[in-house]
Design a protein around this motif. Structure first.
Motif, mmCIF file in Angstrom:
data_model
loop_
_atom_site.group_PDB
_atom_site.id
_atom_site.type_symbol
_atom_site.label_atom_id
_atom_site.label_comp_id
_atom_site.label_asym_id
_atom_site.label_seq_id
_atom_site.Cartn_x
_atom_site.Cartn_y
_atom_site.Cartn_z
ATOM 1 N N ILE A 143 10.017 37.289 48.936
ATOM 2 C CA ILE A 143 10.763 38.131 47.985
ATOM 3 C C ILE A 143 12.240 37.778 48.098
ATOM 4 N N LYS A 144 12.907 37.627 46.968
ATOM 5 C CA LYS A 144 14.338 37.342 47.005
ATOM 6 C C LYS A 144 15.114 38.652 46.845
ATOM 7 N N ALA A 145 15.906 38.950 47.867
ATOM 8 C CA ALA A 145 16.613 40.239 47.904
ATOM 9 C C ALA A 145 18.114 40.015 47.870
ATOM 10 N N SER A 146 18.816 41.004 47.322
ATOM 11 C CA SER A 146 20.274 40.933 47.350
ATOM 12 C C SER A 146 20.741 41.049 48.805
ATOM 13 N N PRO A 147 21.893 40.453 49.139
ATOM 14 C CA PRO A 147 22.335 40.470 50.538
ATOM 15 C C PRO A 147 22.653 41.874 51.036
ATOM 16 N N LEU A 148 22.924 42.803 50.128
ATOM 17 C CA LEU A 148 23.164 44.193 50.504
ATOM 18 C C LEU A 148 22.029 45.057 49.976
ATOM 19 N N ILE A 149 21.595 45.989 50.799
ATOM 20 C CA ILE A 149 20.594 46.971 50.369
ATOM 21 C C ILE A 149 21.340 48.284 50.152
ATOM 22 N N LEU A 150 21.039 48.959 49.061
ATOM 23 C CA LEU A 150 21.677 50.266 48.841
ATOM 24 C C LEU A 150 20.882 51.340 49.582
ATOM 25 N N GLY A 151 21.507 51.947 50.559
ATOM 26 C CA GLY A 151 20.878 53.062 51.268
ATOM 27 C C GLY A 151 21.093 54.343 50.477
ATOM 28 N N SER A 152 20.151 55.267 50.596
ATOM 29 C CA SER A 152 20.233 56.438 49.719
ATOM 30 C C SER A 152 20.240 57.757 50.486
ATOM 31 N N ALA A 162 26.110 45.210 39.633
ATOM 32 C CA ALA A 162 26.733 44.191 40.495
ATOM 33 C C ALA A 162 25.716 43.166 40.989
ATOM 34 N N GLY A 163 24.436 43.359 40.684
ATOM 35 C CA GLY A 163 23.414 42.386 41.087
ATOM 36 C C GLY A 163 22.516 42.858 42.214
ATOM 37 N N GLY A 164 22.753 44.060 42.731
ATOM 38 C CA GLY A 164 21.904 44.576 43.814
ATOM 39 C C GLY A 164 20.490 44.847 43.304
ATOM 40 N N ASN A 165 19.479 44.481 44.090
ATOM 41 C CA ASN A 165 18.105 44.721 43.613
ATOM 42 C C ASN A 165 17.239 45.443 44.642
ATOM 43 N N PHE A 166 17.865 45.953 45.717
ATOM 44 C CA PHE A 166 17.062 46.519 46.807
ATOM 45 C C PHE A 166 17.600 47.916 47.143
ATOM 46 N N ILE A 167 16.742 48.909 47.074
ATOM 47 C CA ILE A 167 17.159 50.289 47.351
ATOM 48 C C ILE A 167 16.273 50.855 48.462
ATOM 49 N N ASP A 168 16.912 51.402 49.478
ATOM 50 C CA ASP A 168 16.190 51.973 50.619
ATOM 51 C C ASP A 168 16.220 53.496 50.558
ATOM 52 N N THR A 169 15.062 54.105 50.771
ATOM 53 C CA THR A 169 15.033 55.566 50.794
ATOM 54 C C THR A 169 14.049 56.037 51.871
ATOM 55 N N ILE A 195 13.369 46.179 44.407
ATOM 56 C CA ILE A 195 12.593 46.259 45.649
ATOM 57 C C ILE A 195 12.908 47.643 46.225
ATOM 58 N N ILE A 196 11.863 48.413 46.440
ATOM 59 C CA ILE A 196 12.058 49.780 46.931
ATOM 60 C C ILE A 196 11.414 49.905 48.306
ATOM 61 N N SER A 197 12.205 50.353 49.270
ATOM 62 C CA SER A 197 11.612 50.678 50.576
ATOM 63 C C SER A 197 11.684 52.185 50.774
ATOM 64 N N ASP A 254 7.348 48.971 47.762
ATOM 65 C CA ASP A 254 7.346 47.555 48.164
ATOM 66 C C ASP A 254 7.371 47.375 49.679
ATOM 67 N N ILE A 255 8.200 48.160 50.350
ATOM 68 C CA ILE A 255 8.278 48.087 51.820
ATOM 69 C C ILE A 255 8.135 49.519 52.325
ATOM 70 N N TYR A 256 7.068 49.782 53.098
ATOM 71 C CA TYR A 256 6.816 51.147 53.552
ATOM 72 C C TYR A 256 6.884 51.171 55.080
#
Ligand SMILES: NC(=O)c1ccc[n+]([C@@H]2O[C@H](COP(=O)([O-])OP(=O)(O)OC[C@H]3O[C@@H](n4cnc5c(N)ncnc54)[C@H](OP(=O)(O)O)[C@@H]3O)[C@@H](O)[C@H]2O)c1
Length: 328
Positions: free
Chosen positions: A12-21, A47-54, A79-81, A121-123
């Protein structure tokens, strides 16, 4: 943003930063109200971010609900974790908490509903409960993968030996491989370098590093007398300061003047330079804008070396013994 493979085992190609929630929502009494949370989510993806962590626990479920509303029109682009073991309840019952399979099965259904999606996606098991056999957790992940409810399982806040056993058991039994570990990692929390990071490298697991600003300390704002989580929401900052913060912040401030970046951006860029995916946790769109600047900073070796030296920790036994023996 320059996308990177999320570990060696996922493709999986992820943005270098993950947005934490953790700060998206305000049910806990501290965080961003829903409108600000939506602005943060929007600006992050623009801004191109594609990964969100919750997690089900963040803002007692409100974070997942806000993310669910946001991603519904283009779910596949993100991509959702998410995580289980603490529950979304403000007063969780004894039986509902823990990293056991009962908690996993109950929690995943509730998270899927709040996230308005048919898969996560990531649990991750949020907190190791120290009691549930690791085979039970990995078998639980395998069943959720087979049912199409999650894509990869993983562990947060879990000792390296437990994750190593989990990855090995999954491999030997032909179960779905683990995808990631999530751990605290910053210039003020480098103890994962003792066991967790080498373990993740050995097993090809992606590393999601939370609290890259040590909860805001590494922005240097408290030195200037500003208010923030540490003053307004005491107890919500955990990091292994060990008396290092003054030295580290001095160097961040110095480097920020040389590089024309903020101290916080340099702290986040340092975590990226270590191969980790930092999970940022902005509470406002303005903080997000600042944090995003880290993705375009490429730190020179000299700055990295100085920051490494100021934040150095003892690796302890047996690493130090082995390093002394192995020296040429
Ligand atoms: N797995 C776990 O157990 C676990 C634990 C913790 C976090 N996480 C994940 O990691 C994410 C990030 O954690 P974190 O919030 O501790 O990360 P962090 O980046 O270390 O701290 C973020 C906080 O720093 C302050 N800040 C950020 N940018 C700033 C700026 N430009 N100027 C001034 N202050 C600024 C804000 O706090 P204030 O303005 O309120 O001071 C913000 O909420 C969480 O949202 C969550 O997704 C996971």
């Amino acid at each position: 943003m320059k996308y990177r493979y999320f570990g060696r085992g996922t493709g999986i190609k992820a943005s270098p930063l993950i947005l934490g929630s953790g700060m998206l929502g305000n049910v806990s009494g501290y965080g961003s109200p829903p409108d600000e949370a939506k602005a943060i989510l929007t600006d992050f993806v623009v801004a191109g971010g594609n990964f969100i962590d919750t997690s089900d626990a963040y803002q007692f479920g409100q974070s997942e609900t806000l993310i669910g509303e946001f991603i519904s029109s283009c779910r596949d682009d993100y991509i959702i974790s998410s995580k289980y073991s603490r529950t979304a309840s403000q007063k969780p019952s004894v039986a509902a908490q823990g990293s056991h399979r009962k908690a996993m099965v109950q929690s995943v259904e509730a998270s899927l509903r709040r996230l308005n999606t048919d898969r996560i996606d990531i649990y991750l098991a949020h907190m190791d409960d120290g009691a549930t056999p690791i085979e039970e957790v990995v078998r639980g992940f395998e069943d959720l993968v087979s049912a199409g409810k999650i894509i990869f399982g993983g562990f947060s806040n879990t000792p390296a030996w437990r994750v190593a056993k989990a990855a090995t058991v999954a491999d030997m039994r032909g179960w779905a491989p683990l995808g990631a570990v999530q751990l605290e990692y910053s210039l003020l929390q480098r103890t994962p370098e003792r066991e967790l990071l080498p373990m993740a490298d050995e097993f090809g697991l992606a590393v999601m590093g939370y609290s890259p600003l040590a909860g805001g300390v590494l922005t240097g704002k408290y030195r200037k007398g500003e208010e923030g989580r540490a003053t307004a929401f005491k107890g919500a900052i955990s990091h292994n300061d060990a008396g290092l913060s003054a030295k580290v912040i001095d160097i961040l401030v110095e480097a920020s003047e040389q590089l024309g970046a903020s101290p916080g951006q340099i702290a986040i860029a340092w975590a990226i330079s270590k191969g980790v995916f930092p999970i940022i946790g902005p509470r406002s769109a303005a903080q997000l804008e600042d944090n995003l600047g880290a993705a375009s900073i490429s730190l020179d070796n000299e700055t990295i070396k100085r920051l490494d030296a100021a934040s150095e920790i003892s690796l302890g036994y047996p690493h130090e013994l082995l390093a002394s023996i192995r020296q040429p």
